[in-house]
Design a protein around this motif. Sequence first.
Motif, PDB file in Angstrom:
ATOM      1  N   ARG A  43       0.670  -1.252   0.178  1.00 53.81           N
ATOM      2  CA  ARG A  43      -0.222  -0.143  -0.002  1.00 53.81           C
ATOM      3  C   ARG A  43       1.022   1.248   0.006  1.00 53.81           C
ATOM      4  N   ILE A  44       2.042   1.229   0.699  1.00 54.16           N
ATOM      5  CA  ILE A  44       2.801   2.520   0.718  1.00 54.16           C
ATOM      6  C   ILE A  44       3.780   2.513  -0.314  1.00 54.16           C
ATOM      7  N   ARG A  45       3.496   1.637  -1.375  1.00 51.20           N
ATOM      8  CA  ARG A  45       4.453   1.458  -2.483  1.00 51.20           C
ATOM      9  C   ARG A  45       5.937   1.131  -2.248  1.00 51.20           C
ATOM     10  N   ILE A  46       6.259  -0.026  -1.340  1.00 51.51           N
ATOM     11  CA  ILE A  46       7.454  -0.409  -1.216  1.00 51.51           C
ATOM     12  C   ILE A  46       7.753  -1.324  -2.375  1.00 51.51           C
ATOM     13  N   HIS A  47       8.951  -1.304  -2.967  1.00 54.64           N
ATOM     14  CA  HIS A  47       9.495  -2.116  -3.784  1.00 54.64           C
ATOM     15  C   HIS A  47       9.779  -3.262  -3.340  1.00 54.64           C
ATOM     16  N   GLU A  48       9.478  -4.595  -3.564  1.00 52.85           N
ATOM     17  CA  GLU A  48       9.658  -5.834  -3.300  1.00 52.85           C
ATOM     18  C   GLU A  48       9.455  -6.142  -1.794  1.00 52.85           C
ATOM     19  N   PRO A  49       8.092  -5.907  -1.285  1.00 49.25           N
ATOM     20  CA  PRO A  49       7.896  -5.990   0.056  1.00 49.25           C
ATOM     21  C   PRO A  49       8.108  -7.048   0.936  1.00 49.25           C
ATOM     22  N   THR A  50       8.155  -8.373   0.145  1.00 53.39           N
ATOM     23  CA  THR A  50       8.835  -9.382   0.926  1.00 53.39           C
ATOM     24  C   THR A  50      10.255  -9.415   1.247  1.00 53.39           C
ATOM     25  N   LYS A  51      11.031  -8.893   0.493  1.00 58.35           N
ATOM     26  CA  LYS A  51      12.596  -8.517   0.958  1.00 58.35           C
ATOM     27  C   LYS A  51      12.663  -7.534   1.953  1.00 58.35           C
ATOM     28  N   CYS A  52      11.715  -6.524   1.951  1.00 60.17           N
ATOM     29  CA  CYS A  52      11.820  -5.461   2.966  1.00 60.17           C
ATOM     30  C   CYS A  52      11.304  -5.990   4.233  1.00 60.17           C
ATOM     31  N   LEU A  53      10.770  -7.022   4.507  1.00 58.29           N
ATOM     32  CA  LEU A  53      10.068  -7.600   5.896  1.00 58.29           C
ATOM     33  C   LEU A  53      11.600  -8.076   6.509  1.00 58.29           C
ATOM     34  N   ALA A  54      12.254  -8.873   5.612  1.00 52.08           N
ATOM     35  CA  ALA A  54      13.626  -9.394   6.182  1.00 52.08           C
ATOM     36  C   ALA A  54      14.553  -8.404   6.155  1.00 52.08           C
ATOM     37  N   ALA A  55      14.609  -7.228   5.895  1.00 47.02           N
ATOM     38  CA  ALA A  55      15.815  -6.091   5.554  1.00 47.02           C
ATOM     39  C   ALA A  55      15.857  -5.491   7.098  1.00 47.02           C
ATOM     40  N   PHE A  56      16.788  -4.810   7.260  1.00 47.21           N
ATOM     41  CA  PHE A  56      17.114  -3.841   8.517  1.00 47.21           C
ATOM     42  C   PHE A  56      17.140  -2.422   7.999  1.00 47.21           C
ATOM     43  N   PRO A  57      16.615  -1.708   9.143  1.00 48.59           N
ATOM     44  CA  PRO A  57      16.309   0.011   8.791  1.00 48.59           C
ATOM     45  C   PRO A  57      17.641   0.616   8.118  1.00 48.59           C
ATOM     46  N   HIS A  58      18.760   0.335   8.293  1.00 49.52           N
ATOM     47  CA  HIS A  58      19.892   1.001   7.739  1.00 49.52           C
ATOM     48  C   HIS A  58      20.063   0.731   6.461  1.00 49.52           C
ATOM     49  N   GLU A  59      19.290  -0.294   5.720  1.00 48.23           N
ATOM     50  CA  GLU A  59      19.336  -0.491   4.393  1.00 48.23           C
ATOM     51  C   GLU A  59      18.499   0.337   3.629  1.00 48.23           C
ATOM     52  N   PHE A  60      17.832   1.248   4.038  1.00 45.17           N
ATOM     53  CA  PHE A  60      16.998   2.050   3.410  1.00 45.17           C
ATOM     54  C   PHE A  60      17.188   3.562   3.598  1.00 45.17           C
TER      55      PHE A  60
END
Length: 553
Positions: A146-163
């Motif tokens: 909904r908030i237009r995050i690219h590849e949401p599945t990868k986002c779930l497993a990522a850490f905040p510093h990667e954004f």
Amino acid sequence: MTMTPQSDVPSPILEVDDLSVQIGPAGNKVVDGLSFSIAPGDMLALVGESGSGKTMAARAVLGLLPPPLIVTPDSSIRFRDTELTRLPPAAMRKIRGARIGMVFQEPMVSLNPSMTVGDQMAEGLLLHQRLGKAEIRDRCLAMLERIRIHEPTKCLAAFPHEFSGGMRQRIMLASVMLLKPDLLIADEPTTALDTLVQRDVLDLMVELTTENQTSVLLISHDLGMVSHYVRNVVVMHKGVAVEQGESTQVLQGPKHEYTKRLVDALPRRSAGGARADRAGEPLIELRDIVIDYPGRDGLFKKTAGKRAVHGVDLTIGKGETLALVGASGSGKTTLGRAIVGLVQPTSGAITFRGQSLLDQGAAAQRREMQIIFQDPYSSLDPRQRVEDIVAEPLKLYPTMDRRQRAERVKEVFSEVGLGPEFARRLPHQLSGGQRQRVAIARAIVRRPAFVVADEPVSALDMTVQKQILKLIRSLQERHGFACLFVSHDLGAVEQVADRVAVMENGRIVEVGARDEVFDAPKHEYTKRLLDAAMLLDRKFAGVQAVKAKAVAV
């Protein structure tokens, strides 16, 4: 029998009455007698400078005041039918997050760096709702989409510093809105974000809160942004509400002297035009500059390299202010640092008064260049006294003795508006504006021919911004140095620039006189930047269009 007519006006979702916050039982008040209310689905802004009490008032609503601050007994904070000031801690925890959410100013601080995005988004759902892991994961994925995050599945497993900062703020907003709270408190949610990202985050906040009929209490010092997004505003000064009402009425026709001062400090285009000496040679020339950041060998994999600047050509004239504008990551700061020798170009040529700055013997030329960094607290040595910080560049003058250096420091202190009482202080004993004045004093103490000002006002209040910008321009008039003004704040650029260069993804896409670029932009990216700039005197459909879009969805 006579029936009493019932009002169609809905009861406020939040009603703050005579709120006072003080330091301990008998200390000074940081918020004094504040009263306001927010209707269901409405948005209200608390505005004012740093230290005005905005954030403390918001934290009082959530019961998150840092000790020794306390809410006085005669204060009232009613959320729907619940008096929050008398609520036990256990009952308050059930409301906090589930029914009242908060987005903090700095997402990197409020997001746990040791937890994945998925785990942090799931926390609120695990605490306040009885859902299985599969359903929680599905809800988190749906919100990221909904908030237009690219590849949401990868986002779930990522850490905040990667954004990036903007993406982290989106994730923070998504985490809060997952629980569909009745009230959202947003504390400076777009501070230090560039113009395009700021607009994107605010539009997203309006969309999400409109979809869920969530009311919003917005904390901000950005009156331009408030005028575009918020219907009602409360102006705070030293803990007191000095003026409140509809934002258009308060900001376009302020009655209180403090509100007038705030509005007067808003960015407005300065008079004047190009001051460069066009008769002679340019002071600085950049030809086909390319800057690459190489990849690094990590523990498990090698990170890919990145080209930050792609073949840039640029000239800066004597005494001229060239503003370099663009979104975060566009290469502005990298290019500025390359000119003063803090970054080595991969290829290309940089000349200063016709001599190459990339040769081994360019140290003498570089001493005629200085830089003002974005964050003076980080760039000033916390262990040195202010007079020693400013005097340090003069040690490279072998002909100046200690007495002459002291006289020059005293002279520069006067020029930047700092009294002699500041000389023996340490950086942490100064305000943000005073620290930036010290940084400016250090930059001009050698009387340089060229100064890079890298986002010099990005974290300052409007009134302090105006003072610093006016100071830079007056010093430039007095000493005649050229300036590369690096900024994403188009309001600040309008006040100081003679010419403007627009940078996108490491390339210069448009260069021209300030008035030409602002009034008749040619490149689509420049048009987008100007359209996203939330200046008080610009027309903007703003929140109504975003709300209409959200309702349609």
